[in-house]
Design an enzyme around this catalytic site. Structure first.
Site, PDB file in Angstrom:
ATOM      1  N   GLU A 129       8.044  -8.260  11.416  1.00  0.00           N
ATOM      2  CA  GLU A 129       9.436  -7.096  10.920  1.00  0.00           C
ATOM      3  C   GLU A 129      10.133  -6.429  12.527  1.00  0.00           C
ATOM      4  O   GLU A 129       8.891  -5.690  13.012  1.00  0.00           O
ATOM      5  CB  GLU A 129       8.635  -5.930  10.200  1.00  0.00           C
ATOM      6  CG  GLU A 129       9.784  -5.216   9.031  1.00  0.00           C
ATOM      7  CD  GLU A 129       9.429  -4.383   8.429  1.00  0.00           C
ATOM      8  OE1 GLU A 129       7.836  -3.968   8.834  1.00  0.00           O
ATOM      9  OE2 GLU A 129      10.472  -3.274   8.244  1.00  0.00           O
ATOM     10  N   ARG A 188      -7.198  -7.089  11.612  1.00  0.00           N
ATOM     11  CA  ARG A 188      -6.935  -6.454  12.833  1.00  0.00           C
ATOM     12  C   ARG A 188      -7.316  -6.283  13.947  1.00  0.00           C
ATOM     13  O   ARG A 188      -8.140  -5.873  14.383  1.00  0.00           O
ATOM     14  CB  ARG A 188      -6.000  -5.202  11.812  1.00  0.00           C
ATOM     15  CG  ARG A 188      -5.409  -5.492  11.172  1.00  0.00           C
ATOM     16  CD  ARG A 188      -4.549  -3.806  11.291  1.00  0.00           C
ATOM     17  NE  ARG A 188      -4.314  -3.700  11.609  1.00  0.00           N
ATOM     18  CZ  ARG A 188      -3.243  -3.385  11.819  1.00  0.00           C
ATOM     19  NH1 ARG A 188      -1.717  -4.260   9.945  1.00  0.00           N
ATOM     20  NH2 ARG A 188      -1.507  -3.791  12.801  1.00  0.00           N
ATOM     21  N   LYS A 208       3.225   0.619  14.885  1.00  0.00           N
ATOM     22  CA  LYS A 208       4.501   0.777  15.792  1.00  0.00           C
ATOM     23  C   LYS A 208       5.653   1.846  14.720  1.00  0.00           C
ATOM     24  O   LYS A 208       6.036   2.182  15.926  1.00  0.00           O
ATOM     25  CB  LYS A 208       5.603  -0.813  14.831  1.00  0.00           C
ATOM     26  CG  LYS A 208       5.838  -2.290  15.315  1.00  0.00           C
ATOM     27  CD  LYS A 208       7.123  -2.939  14.769  1.00  0.00           C
ATOM     28  CE  LYS A 208       6.031  -3.613  13.980  1.00  0.00           C
ATOM     29  NZ  LYS A 208       6.891  -5.152  13.064  1.00  0.00           N
TER      30      LYS A 208
HETATM   31  P1  ATP Z   1       2.107  -2.397  12.616  1.00  0.00           P
HETATM   32  O1  ATP Z   1       1.096  -1.992  12.188  1.00  0.00           O
HETATM   33  O2  ATP Z   1       1.936  -2.042  13.729  1.00  0.00           O
HETATM   34  O3  ATP Z   1       3.720  -1.571  12.143  1.00  0.00           O
HETATM   35  P2  ATP Z   1       2.758  -4.854  11.035  1.00  0.00           P
HETATM   36  O4  ATP Z   1       1.960  -5.015  10.764  1.00  0.00           O
HETATM   37  O5  ATP Z   1       3.607  -4.095  10.596  1.00  0.00           O
HETATM   38  O6  ATP Z   1       1.989  -4.027  12.545  1.00  0.00           O
HETATM   39  P3  ATP Z   1       4.987  -7.019  11.381  1.00  0.00           P
HETATM   40  O7  ATP Z   1       5.884  -6.940  12.096  1.00  0.00           O
HETATM   41  O8  ATP Z   1       4.553  -6.669   9.709  1.00  0.00           O
HETATM   42  O9  ATP Z   1       4.092  -5.202  11.654  1.00  0.00           O
HETATM   43  O10 ATP Z   1       3.338  -8.240  11.924  1.00  0.00           O
HETATM   44  C1  ATP Z   1       3.713  -9.410  12.413  1.00  0.00           C
HETATM   45  C2  ATP Z   1       2.568  -9.931  12.176  1.00  0.00           C
HETATM   46  O11 ATP Z   1       1.227 -10.332  13.063  1.00  0.00           O
HETATM   47  C3  ATP Z   1       2.029 -10.081  11.102  1.00  0.00           C
HETATM   48  O12 ATP Z   1       1.370 -10.950   9.976  1.00  0.00           O
HETATM   49  C4  ATP Z   1       0.429  -8.824  11.065  1.00  0.00           C
HETATM   50  O13 ATP Z   1      -0.471  -9.377  10.208  1.00  0.00           O
HETATM   51  C5  ATP Z   1       0.297  -9.112  12.707  1.00  0.00           C
HETATM   52  N1  ATP Z   1      -0.770  -7.616  12.816  1.00  0.00           N
HETATM   53  C6  ATP Z   1       0.184  -6.953  13.374  1.00  0.00           C
HETATM   54  N2  ATP Z   1      -1.062  -5.750  13.976  1.00  0.00           N
HETATM   55  C7  ATP Z   1      -2.100  -6.175  14.327  1.00  0.00           C
HETATM   56  C8  ATP Z   1      -2.704  -6.229  14.267  1.00  0.00           C
HETATM   57  N3  ATP Z   1      -3.789  -5.255  15.240  1.00  0.00           N
HETATM   58  N4  ATP Z   1      -3.892  -7.268  14.847  1.00  0.00           N
HETATM   59  C9  ATP Z   1      -3.788  -8.540  14.479  1.00  0.00           C
HETATM   60  N5  ATP Z   1      -2.584  -8.960  13.418  1.00  0.00           N
HETATM   61  C10 ATP Z   1      -1.882  -8.053  13.826  1.00  0.00           C
HETATM   62 MG    MG Z   2       4.354  -4.685   8.337  1.00  0.00          MG
END
Ligand code: ATP
Ligand code: MG
Length: 567
Positions: free
Chosen positions: A43, A267, A277
């Site tokens: 995102e 994760r 984020k």
């Molecule tokens: P955050 O929790 O930091 O806001 P998010 O999951 O909302 O991260 P996205 O941009 O939606 O961020 O994530 C893109 C991809 O990265 C998704 O497929 C998510 O599963 C993966 N992802 C995000 N954070 C992690 C993490 N700590 N470990 C592994 N994969 C992750």
């Molecule tokens: Mg997300």
């Protein structure tokens, strides 16, 4: 797709359930002749962090292993929080990490198709327009232990739903006044299946579609269908989406479209590190750090500025592995992979962080000479360079003690040590400043020990780095420590926030470091091992007259350990 070099750091990672899952689908020809297709779906509401690096390595790495393809797809369904700046930064960071995508896609490219699919579900009696407020919807939804209640609007006729939904799209209703919901089961044990919202009204300008839309699909209504449109075979995501998988399947089944398969993995979490984020954005907005690329941030751009390498990050992620339960990895493990990589590749240089002047009384005044120094003892192909030596040099303050404690082998009065690649020197006397601190150490040198060996085979217990005073460059050094002082920065006492766990000493600036003159030619992001001190990287804040080096990591300092044990 990766930049090679990974295998030199670590053996190939052991097999894991994701790889086995794909291998099995290939073996059973689940998707016929279709290639393995994955996607990375960020995102664009912030910069990528090292948690995303794990997802990137999985999505791109596994597709690569199976001769498949990976799309980069921005999940841009939330116009209020998303920006072009993030779209650009994310692409740059993925490339830096060593990957490139097959297609660049945006969920917003599919807004038209998604809208048609929503109409299809309305017509099939599988979706309805609800006039409850957001709060009411929450109340009606029930809890984990209690079933939800049907909305009074749940049984609207198909005609009425169609009319209202089309008018929602036309902009006839204000934000928040109505939503489109899937008609599934308000008593489902999975809360995600209790008539989830598909569309909401939001009169907001989108970074790509502008004001074309005033209704936006929810993540769940966009993600699976976007996967399906791109013929994603394996849609890998982190564990928190596991509860969404039934809904992901439900939409695909109801619409009868390409059956993408979601698979979840753990994760990445690292001690002393926040990977969210939303919180990283808060650190930036409230100026607890200098920006998304502050070298203390766990973002890829921060790690890069700090001096971390894509090779080490990839090796770390591979070694951390994948699992079906969330765990936590020690930050020392990441640091280990980075030291290992830099030890092999970084050029050596001499830099004195806390300078102490040494005058070599028997070295002729006005004389200077060049000594030859190896650029990297781990890599003879890196060659050698010439470093100037003269009568006055700087050494580290820690390398001299007027009264040496036990087991202190460095310079002290009457003691002989080696100046690396130069000469043996013996301390004779000290000169003190008005406050009684040692301002200068006077030494003599042995001209026969040129190059750092004495022809009579005499031994010294210490070899020290140095910089010729007349030739030295003064530079700023930024010493970083952990951004948080708690292993779990999210663990807070009542009435406090994660900000209370910030380490007040995470940045120390040294302004008077003395560097060997060859470092004047360093370019931004060049990485060095300053001998006996640590790994450093030239910061973009540098100007020709004022170089700024970031400390990536310290070397392990054996003396600090001895001192610590003794105290
Ligand atoms: P955050 O929790 O930091 O806001 P998010 O999951 O909302 O991260 P996205 O941009 O939606 O961020 O994530 C893109 C991809 O990265 C998704 O497929 C998510 O599963 C993966 N992802 C995000 N954070 C992690 C993490 N700590 N470990 C592994 N994969 C992750
Ligand atoms: Mg997300």
């Amino acid at each position: 797709m990766t930049n090679g070099n990974t295998e030199t750091i670590d053996a190939r990672p052991a097999s894991n359930f994701l790889r086995e899952h794909i291998a099995e689908d290939v073996r059973t020809r689940k998707y016929g002749d279709a290639v393995i297709q994955t996607r990375f779906p960020p995102e664009p509401n912030g910069y990528l962090h090292i948690g995303h690096a794990k997802a990137i390595c999985i999505d791109f790495g596994l597709a690569d292993e199976f001769a498949g393809k990976t799309n980069l797809r921005f999940d841009d369904t939330n116009p209020e929080k998303e920006e072009q700046e993030y779209v650009d930064a994310i692409q740059q960071d993925i490339r830096w990490l060593g990957f490139d995508w097959e297609k660049l896609c945006f969920a917003s490219d599919y807004f038209g198709q998604l809208y048609e699919w929503a109409i299809q579900l309305v017509k099939a009696g599988k979706a309805y327009v609800d006039d409850l407020t957001a709060d009411e919807i929450r109340l009606y939804r029930g809890t984990l232990t209690e079933p939800g209640k049907d909305s009074p609007y749940r049984n609207r006729s198909v005609e009425e739903n169609l009319d209202l939904f089309v008018r929602m799209k036309k902009g006839e209703f204000p934000d928040g006044s109505r939503v489109l919901r899937a008609k599934i089961d308000m008593a489902s044990p999975n809360l995600n299946m209790r008539d989830p919202v598909m569309y909401r009204i939001l009169h907001a300008t989108h970074h790509r579609t502008g004001d074309e839309w005033c209704i936006y699909p929810m993540y769940d209504f966009a993600h699976g269908q976007s996967d399906s449109i791109e013929h994603v075979t394996h849609s890998m995501c982190s564990l928190e989406f596991a509860d969404h998988q039934p809904l992901y399947r439900w939409y695909i089944e109801q619409l009868g479209i390409f059956p993408s398969q979601q698979i979840e993995f753990d994760r990445l979490s690292i001690t002393y590190t926040l990977l969210s984020k939303r919180r990283l954005l808060q650190l930036v907005q409230e100026k607890h750090v200098s920006g998304w690329d502050d070298p203390r941030m766990p973002t890829l751009s921060g790690l890069r500025r700090r001096g971390f390498t894509p090779e080490a990050i990839r090796s770390f992620v591979a070694a951390a592995g994948v699992s079906r339960t969330n765990g936590i990895v020690d930050i020392e493990m990441l640091e280990h992979f980075q030291r290992d990589d830099l030890n092999r590749r970084a050029s050596r240089a001499m830099a004195v962080l806390h300078p102490l002047k040494v005058v070599i009384d028997n070295y002729p005044e006005g004389q200077e000479e060049m000594v030859e120094v190896q650029n990297n003892p781990e890599d003879p192909s890196a060659g050698t360079r010439q470093v100037p030596f003269s009568r006055e040099i700087y050494i580290e303050q820690d390398d001299f003690r007027e009264v040496p404690p036990p087991k202190y082998y460095r310079l002290s009065p009457g003691k002989e040590v080696r100046l690396r690649n130069a000469y043996f020197i013996t301390a004779q006397s000290v000169q003190k400043d008005a406050t009684g601190n040692v301002a200068e150490v006077h030494c003599t040198y042995d001209p026969a020990s040129r190059g750092g060996q004495s022809p009579d085979g005499r031994r010294v217990k210490s070899t020290m780095h140095w910089v010729s005073a007349r030739h030295a460059m003064t530079a700023e050094i930024r010493i970083y420590d952990k951004l948080f002082s708690k292993p779990d920065p999210g663990e807070v006492e009542e009435g406090k926030t994660f900000l209370d766990n910030l380490n007040p000493n995470s940045l120390e600036i040294l302004s008077g470091a003395k560097l060997e003159p060859s470092l004047a030619g360093a370019r931004v992001e060049d990485r060095f091992q300053f001998e006996r001190v640590g790994y450093f990287c030239l910061d973009p804040d540098s100007t020709p007259g004022n170089l700024v080096f970031n400390r990536t990591l310290a070397l392990k300092d054996s003396w600090a350990k001895i001192e610590k044990k003794a105290s």
